[in-house]
Design an enzyme around this catalytic site. Sequence first.
Site, short mmCIF file in Angstrom:
data_model
loop_
_atom_site.label_atom_id
_atom_site.label_comp_id
_atom_site.label_asym_id
_atom_site.label_seq_id
_atom_site.Cartn_x
_atom_site.Cartn_y
_atom_site.Cartn_z
N GLN A 177 0.82 -1.22 0.00
CA GLN A 177 0.00 0.00 0.00
C GLN A 177 0.85 1.27 0.00
OE1 GLN A 177 -2.59 -0.61 3.36
NE2 GLN A 177 -3.70 -2.25 2.36
N HIS A 248 -1.08 0.50 5.40
CA HIS A 248 -1.68 1.65 6.10
C HIS A 248 -0.71 2.81 6.33
CE1 HIS A 248 -4.68 -1.44 7.96
NE2 HIS A 248 -4.68 -1.43 6.66
N GLU A 341 -15.03 5.03 8.13
CA GLU A 341 -15.56 6.16 8.90
C GLU A 341 -15.41 7.50 8.19
OE1 GLU A 341 -13.66 6.21 12.74
OE2 GLU A 341 -14.55 4.28 13.31
N TYR A 351 -10.14 8.77 18.39
CA TYR A 351 -11.19 8.23 17.52
C TYR A 351 -11.39 6.73 17.72
CZ TYR A 351 -11.77 12.85 15.98
OH TYR A 351 -12.05 14.20 16.00
#
Length: 466
Positions: A177, A248, A341, A351
């Site tokens: 990624q 990520h 989200e 969060y």
Amino acid sequence: MKKISLTSLLILSACQGVQASSAADPATERGAKLYQQYCISCHGANLAGGQAPSMADDNWEYGSSDADILKVINEGIDDVGMPAFADSFTEADKQDMIAYIRGGAELKTTAPIDDVSSVESQVQIQDWATDLNEPWGIEFIGQDRALVTEKSGKLWQVSSNARNEIIGIPASVDKRQGGLMDVAIDPDYARNGWVYLSFTHADEEKSENLMTKIVRGKIEAQNSALLWTQEQTLFQAKPEHYLNTGFHFGSRITFDNKGHLYFGIGDRGKKEMAQDLSRPNGKIHRIMRDGSIPKDNPFVDNSDAYATIFSYGNRNPQGTIVHPETQIVWETEHGPKGGDELNAIKSGVNYGWPKISYGRNYSGTVLTPHTALPGMAQPVSQWTPSIAVCGLDVYTGDLFPEWKGRLLAGSLANQTVRLIDVDNESYLGEAILIKDKGRVRDVTTGWDGAIYVALPNKIVRLSPAP
Ligand code: HEC
């Protein structure tokens, strides 16, 4: 005429994607406070449910009348963990809580996945730049001219009929990624020429260890070449915090009108680190545009924390944009299996990842039993199943006047661009702008007011249908 109950009105408005505003009624407010103190740990923020059922829907296992609810509060429910509160509250307290449960809750909507209207017939889609290889970020620098990153590590200046590579940008690592990610220009670009990049950087000594890095530089034309010059490092993690996973990395760059720059780094596949302030991953960071640290950043006085951290518990933010009208920092982040989200990012707020989530492990097993816990913010909206959110902008053009101020959110797996209507921090609803044209990596408003979308091999331009 048949009377419609308040609850069904609230449910109705939730179905239409309208957020019910919290009633200012003092009894309801007292009820809300008591709820937050005694009930939220199980029933979730805004009655949304968690360990215990949602009380924002219209399903009442134990009866829906005020008397039924009062009975449950007094006697509890044996064996399932609902405590008896008969002696904990006065009768007035109990009535206030019931008032809150009845009508005072701010209903959070769940963004629809498939059952959502489409406005695709209002746009025509044309190729703007083709033969690109995984374009990741688009930033317009002129009417028909944009800077475009390719994940593989190239930065281009692109227009509808020409393309020039910018030579000399920093080396990035195109692994899973990771790669060359976002490109952004300074709010005063016309005057100062600064261009910002985020990318996957390899540690100088242990090159298998990677982390997101942020730099800025200027582009200079020399003879016929475009050169990257005057590079400055704005954010670089400590070498011991680089990680050898390929997951990520975040990361979008956006600016507010007070001189701040925001960027996100995903949890890098190490979910517990999202809660650890001594780690840079799983966070939204805020710095000044020259890389210095804002004095009022929330964790500047915590000597263990990265002083750049603005919020934490963020799984993998791949959309971040400051709304030009409200200055709200909107963020989209990937959930695991479910629970993507939409967040309004605020200073110092947790969060919740991975302690709370609407998603599950990819295997389908339960990741956390909690969708809400005290001290952790709820998303403004969430998508379950996941759509794989990537790329976020605010529509600011004139070609589609009725869409001004709406969010444009891309999605990889669901292959949609969603037009999201927000009012300050409230989610009002969304529509599909385009669908099934390919995985969407980025979306932005052009200077000409058209909407530009990065697909796997090209950038398309959306303008009003003839
Ligand atoms: C320790 C966890 C916990 C706390 C704290 C808690 N509840 Fe519950 N509650 C539950 C569970 C679990 C159930 C569901 C039982 C079931 O599904 O059979 C429940 C059910 C209920 C129901 C019935 C819902 C229905 O569908 O009919 C009501 C009403 C309720 N709770 C109100 C409250 C209120 C008000 C508070 C705070 C004063 C509170 N609860 C605090 C765990 C909790």
